[in-house]
Design an enzyme around this catalytic site. Structure first.
Site, short mmCIF file in Angstrom:
data_model
loop_
_atom_site.label_atom_id
_atom_site.label_comp_id
_atom_site.label_asym_id
_atom_site.label_seq_id
_atom_site.Cartn_x
_atom_site.Cartn_y
_atom_site.Cartn_z
N GLU A 267 0.84 -1.20 0.00
CA GLU A 267 0.00 0.00 0.00
C GLU A 267 0.88 1.25 0.00
OE1 GLU A 267 -2.74 -0.28 3.28
OE2 GLU A 267 -3.56 -2.19 2.56
N HIS A 290 -7.75 1.50 1.92
CA HIS A 290 -7.62 1.12 3.34
C HIS A 290 -8.37 2.11 4.25
CE1 HIS A 290 -4.91 -1.30 6.25
NE2 HIS A 290 -6.06 -1.00 6.82
P1 NAI Z 1 -10.21 -10.33 15.78
O1 NAI Z 1 -8.90 -10.72 16.34
O2 NAI Z 1 -11.27 -9.85 16.69
O3 NAI Z 1 -10.81 -11.56 14.93
C1 NAI Z 1 -10.05 -12.34 14.04
C2 NAI Z 1 -10.65 -13.73 13.98
O4 NAI Z 1 -9.98 -14.47 12.95
C3 NAI Z 1 -10.50 -14.52 15.27
O5 NAI Z 1 -11.76 -15.04 15.66
C4 NAI Z 1 -9.52 -15.64 14.91
O6 NAI Z 1 -9.73 -16.83 15.63
C5 NAI Z 1 -9.80 -15.80 13.43
N1 NAI Z 1 -8.73 -16.44 12.67
C6 NAI Z 1 -7.39 -16.30 12.83
N2 NAI Z 1 -6.74 -17.05 11.92
C7 NAI Z 1 -7.68 -17.67 11.17
C8 NAI Z 1 -7.63 -18.57 10.07
N3 NAI Z 1 -6.46 -18.99 9.55
N4 NAI Z 1 -8.81 -19.01 9.55
C9 NAI Z 1 -9.98 -18.59 10.08
N5 NAI Z 1 -10.10 -17.74 11.13
C10 NAI Z 1 -8.96 -17.29 11.66
O7 NAI Z 1 -9.88 -9.23 14.66
P2 NAI Z 1 -10.86 -8.11 14.10
O8 NAI Z 1 -10.80 -6.90 14.95
O9 NAI Z 1 -12.19 -8.70 13.80
O10 NAI Z 1 -10.09 -7.73 12.75
C11 NAI Z 1 -10.06 -8.63 11.63
C12 NAI Z 1 -9.15 -8.08 10.54
O11 NAI Z 1 -9.60 -6.80 10.12
C13 NAI Z 1 -7.69 -7.89 10.96
O12 NAI Z 1 -6.86 -8.33 9.90
C14 NAI Z 1 -7.53 -6.40 11.05
O13 NAI Z 1 -6.21 -6.03 10.79
C15 NAI Z 1 -8.47 -5.94 9.94
N6 NAI Z 1 -8.89 -4.55 10.06
C16 NAI Z 1 -8.96 -3.81 8.92
C17 NAI Z 1 -9.36 -2.49 8.97
C18 NAI Z 1 -9.48 -1.68 7.71
O14 NAI Z 1 -9.35 -0.47 7.77
N7 NAI Z 1 -9.76 -2.28 6.59
C19 NAI Z 1 -9.65 -1.82 10.26
C20 NAI Z 1 -9.65 -2.73 11.39
C21 NAI Z 1 -9.26 -4.03 11.28
#
Ligand code: NAI
Length: 413
Positions: A267, A290
């Site tokens: 990015e 993003h």
């Molecule tokens: P979180 O930690 O609450 O949830 C992530 C989930 O993914 C967990 O339940 C975990 O067990 C699961 N997980 C981990 N590895 C896995 C796999 N190989 N297969 C299936 N499930 C798996 O995280 P949250 O807050 O929900 O964020 C999710 C994503 O969103 C992160 O990558 C974060 O960086 C991204 N994000 C993006 C933003 C944007 O601006 N586009 C802003 C905020 C977050």
């Protein structure tokens, strides 16, 4: 009687236009707050923060180890964002400076963007809008669908995935999800046992996993091939999760009917920098820079969240939510009827055997009356909080400060 360091003597410097609600929160607790619209660097940054007790930054201010070592008064750092890699966390930890951030305040913003994209992709909305802007009147139903009754497959059922689940069901979608951990389903959502099952059943697949060794390249050519013909893929998680060349081929071949991407393997560093992607120019593909978590509401929630964490640390010593220091959640110090509040001693020390013994030896020799004690360690650093009778405080603190492993001690009188 000795009193706590006066609140208005606590100097807080905030950079990068932190949302005013967080600034007001810190001011209302009595601290002296200086704000800057932008980021500073080099000598200008050091000059501004070298006498500060608290520094608040977002992603454009870098706090290197060298800078931190020259900020002798610094008690804590607030990253008013999710990421903390702009701070040398190890140096901060070894100086007894906890760093706080706000990883989940933008959850709802990402979930809402995802819902919007599910609808937009089903109606080819961005294409229709772009055509209308160019004077083309394309009033056809071809390729347009309702989302009601469609199956949404959520990969990663954490903070964001589970919110998307609730919102999607309220629009009449059927929700299935895959997560490596067993997660409590919300509403009528159903956890499936494998990615393959999810890919084969979903009309839309949306990714909400962190960037880890197991999620890098999670969606490649094979996985795309297993998705239903005419389905959609959304990635608002991390750019490395999807193989974009394979996705571009799947869109070009018509196997997938569209995609929405907010994150990319590479990015641009800042607004205005050039952006190149194999997804550019493809039909029914929504590309956003993003911005999933970038809303005024998220900024407001982040500023309040980090301001609360900082104020709690300064006022009570609680390190809950710190990314680099041992986390100690502290109860209020009870004041006995007609008596004085206990003195609270907050001590960061090098995490080596024997420190606790030295502290207890000093307490025993001075006959200090301890009413509460909390200890946590993390890697190289230990954090101990001790509540003692007010009359016992000063000499005990002097003895703790004389322990060679002590990094720093603060007292709430
Ligand atoms: P979180 O930690 O609450 O949830 C992530 C989930 O993914 C967990 O339940 C975990 O067990 C699961 N997980 C981990 N590895 C896995 C796999 N190989 N297969 C299936 N499930 C798996 O995280 P949250 O807050 O929900 O964020 C999710 C994503 O969103 C992160 O990558 C974060 O960086 C991204 N994000 C993006 C933003 C944007 O601006 N586009 C802003 C905020 C977050």
């Amino acid at each position: 009687m000795k009193t706590s360091f006066p609140k208005d003597k606590i100097e807080i410097v905030l950079f990068e236009s932190i949302h005013p609600d967080g600034v007001a929160e810190l001011e209302s607790t009595g601290y002296t707050v200086r704000t800057h619209k932008g980021a500073l660097e080099g000598d200008a940054l050091l000059e501004e923060i070298r006498r500060a007790h608290i520094v608040g930054i977002r992603s454009k201010t870098t706090l290197t180890g060298e800078v931190l070592e020259r900020c002798e008064r610094l008690l804590a750092i607030g990253c008013f964002c999710a990421g903390t890699n702009q701070v040398d966390l190890e140096t901060a930890a070894s100086a007894g400076i906890p760093v706080f951030n706000s990883p989940f305040s933008n959850t709802r913003s990402v979930a809402e963007l995802t819902i919007a994209e599910i609808v937009c992709l089903h109606r080819r909305l961005t294409e229709r809008s772009a055509a209308a802007h160019q004077g083309q009147w394309d009033k056809s139903a071809s390729g347009s669908h309702e989302v009601r009754g469609k199956t949404l497959g959520i990969v990663g059922y954490g903070h964001i995935g589970s919110q998307v689940s609730v919102l999607a069901e309220s629009m009449g979608m059927r929700v299935i999800y895959f997560d490596i951990a067993s997660k409590l389903p919300l509403g009528n959502a159903r956890q499936v046992g494998s990615m393959s099952e999810l890919l084969a059943q979903s009309d839309v697949v949306t990714l909400h996993v962190p960037e880890t060794g197991t999620t890098r390249g999670l969606i490649g050519r094979d996985e795309l091939g297993r998705m239903r013909p005419g389905s959609y893929l959304i990635n608002n998680a991390r750019g490395t999760v999807v193989d974009l060349d394979a996705l571009a081929d799947a869109i070009r071949s018509g196997h997938l009917a569209g995609a929405a991407l907010d994150v990319f393997p590479e990015e641009p560093a800042r607004t205005g920098d050039p952006f190149v992607s194999p997804m550019q120019g493809l039909s029914n593909v929504i590309l956003t820079p993003h911005i999933g978590g970038s809303t005024v509401e998220a900024q407001q929630a982040i500023s309040l969240d980090v301001a609360h964490k900082l104020a709690r640390f300064v006022d009570t010593g609680s390190t809950v939510g710190s990314v680099n220091a041992p986390e100690v959640d502290l109860p209020e110090q009870p004041t006995p009827e007609g008596g004085q509040r206990p003195h609270r001693i907050l001590n960061f020390h090098r995490n080596v055997p024997g420190v606790l013994g030295q502290i207890h030896k000093a307490a025993a020799e001075l006959r200090v009356n301890i009413s509460g004690q909390y200890l946590r360690t993390r890697e190289q650093v230990g954090y101990i909080v001790i509540d003692v009778d007010p009359s016992d405080g000063e000499e005990f603190v002097a003895r703790i400060n004389a322990i060679p492993e002590t990094i720093r001690t603060r007292v709430l009188w």
